[in-house]
Design a protein around this motif. Structure first.
Motif, short mmCIF file in Angstrom:
data_model
loop_
_atom_site.label_atom_id
_atom_site.label_comp_id
_atom_site.label_asym_id
_atom_site.label_seq_id
_atom_site.Cartn_x
_atom_site.Cartn_y
_atom_site.Cartn_z
N LEU A 1 0.85 -1.18 0.00
CA LEU A 1 0.00 0.00 0.00
C LEU A 1 0.89 1.24 0.00
N VAL A 2 0.50 2.24 -0.75
CA VAL A 2 1.27 3.48 -0.80
C VAL A 2 0.95 4.29 0.45
N LEU A 3 1.98 4.54 1.25
CA LEU A 3 1.81 5.39 2.43
C LEU A 3 2.14 6.84 2.12
N VAL A 4 3.30 7.05 1.49
CA VAL A 4 3.78 8.41 1.25
C VAL A 4 4.48 8.48 -0.09
N ARG A 5 4.22 9.58 -0.80
CA ARG A 5 4.98 9.93 -2.01
C ARG A 5 5.60 11.28 -1.73
N GLN A 6 6.90 11.39 -1.93
CA GLN A 6 7.58 12.67 -1.70
C GLN A 6 8.45 12.99 -2.90
N ARG A 7 8.41 14.25 -3.27
CA ARG A 7 9.27 14.71 -4.37
C ARG A 7 9.80 16.08 -3.96
N PRO A 8 10.75 16.07 -3.02
CA PRO A 8 11.27 17.35 -2.51
C PRO A 8 11.97 18.15 -3.60
N GLY A 9 11.86 19.45 -3.51
CA GLY A 9 12.50 20.32 -4.49
C GLY A 9 14.01 20.18 -4.50
N SER A 10 14.57 19.82 -3.35
CA SER A 10 16.02 19.68 -3.25
C SER A 10 16.54 18.35 -3.80
N ALA A 11 15.64 17.45 -4.22
CA ALA A 11 16.05 16.12 -4.67
C ALA A 11 16.27 16.02 -6.17
N GLY B 1 14.33 16.16 -8.77
CA GLY B 1 13.39 15.35 -9.53
C GLY B 1 13.24 13.92 -9.06
N VAL B 2 13.99 13.50 -8.05
CA VAL B 2 13.87 12.15 -7.52
C VAL B 2 12.63 12.07 -6.64
N CYS B 3 11.88 10.99 -6.80
CA CYS B 3 10.67 10.76 -6.01
C CYS B 3 10.95 9.64 -5.02
N PHE B 4 10.49 9.81 -3.79
CA PHE B 4 10.65 8.80 -2.75
C PHE B 4 9.26 8.31 -2.37
N ILE B 5 9.08 7.00 -2.36
CA ILE B 5 7.78 6.40 -2.04
C ILE B 5 7.98 5.42 -0.90
N THR B 6 7.07 5.45 0.05
CA THR B 6 7.08 4.47 1.13
C THR B 6 5.87 3.56 0.95
N LEU B 7 6.14 2.26 0.84
CA LEU B 7 5.09 1.25 0.73
C LEU B 7 5.00 0.50 2.04
N GLU B 8 3.83 -0.09 2.29
CA GLU B 8 3.62 -0.87 3.50
C GLU B 8 2.93 -2.18 3.15
N ASP B 9 3.42 -3.27 3.72
CA ASP B 9 2.69 -4.53 3.64
C ASP B 9 2.50 -5.05 5.06
N GLU B 10 2.06 -6.28 5.19
CA GLU B 10 1.75 -6.81 6.53
C GLU B 10 2.99 -7.07 7.37
N THR B 11 4.19 -6.97 6.76
CA THR B 11 5.42 -7.26 7.49
C THR B 11 6.25 -6.01 7.78
N GLY B 12 5.92 -4.89 7.19
CA GLY B 12 6.69 -3.67 7.43
C GLY B 12 6.61 -2.68 6.29
N THR B 13 7.60 -1.79 6.24
CA THR B 13 7.60 -0.75 5.21
C THR B 13 8.79 -0.93 4.28
#
Length: 182
Positions: free
Chosen positions: A61-71, A73-85
């Motif tokens: 499951l998508v928890l967070v999508r981040q695309r900081p201006g200082s990165a 153009g790199v996007c960081f995504i945090t996913l979660e399943d039943e065992t962790g992130t």
């Protein structure tokens, strides 16, 4: 008293996510794990033993999508399943190719390579797939309650939150909201 059928656990979890956006009974991914394993998808806990640069397939499951201006153009995504992130790194070229999937998916499958630095593990995404449809199979009926004629809103109150286009909250599909910020 009228005996009602027992609601299956996956449907209970879907109902919890519809109303609370979480469930204490189970995680939606737990019901999909057997099928995901058969398709070659690893769980978040499997990343602890993954080698650096190892190819992996993950889903969560998508928890967070981040695309900081200082990165740059790199996007960081945090996913979660039943065992962790799981932390994903999406380079600009991949972001451009899979932008629609990245921005719309609630259940995201990813193929990529493990990037390990001591205890910090990321997955550098190479391919992303929207698998939100798998969540919808957890409650095949879609929780479409039977309405009586009295439930119909003919003339909604001006300015009310409920309008004929939005429908009833019970009709919401299991689409866990991600906590995005840019």
């Amino acid at each position: 008293m009228v005996p009602l059928p027992v609601m299956p656990l996956p449907e209970q979890v879907v109902a919890d996510y519809q109303t609370l956006r979480l469930s204490l009974k189970a995680h939606p991914m737990a019901f999909l794990r057997k099928s995901l394993r058969q398709q070659g998808y690893a769980a978040a806990q499997d990343l602890a033993t993954a080698r650096n640069h190892q190819r992996v397939k993950l889903a969560g499951l998508v928890l967070v999508r981040q695309r900081p201006g200082s990165a740059k153009g790199v996007c960081f995504i945090t996913l979660e399943d039943e065992t962790g992130t799981m932390n994903l790194v999406v380079w600009p070229k991949v972001m451009e190719e899979f932008r629609k999937t990245i921005m719309q998916a609630r259940l995201l499958a990813v193929e990529g390579r493990v990037q390990r630095e001591v205890e910090i593990v990321h997955v550098v995404a190479e391919r992303l797939i929207d698998r939100t449809d798998a969540l919808l199979r957890l409650a095949p009926e879609g929780f479409a309650p039977a309405f009586s004629h009295a439930d119909e809103v003919v003339r909604p109150v001006q300015g009310s939150a409920r309008s004929p286009q939005t429908g009833h909250p019970r009709d919401a599909r299991i689409v866990p909201k991600s906590r995005d910020f840019h």
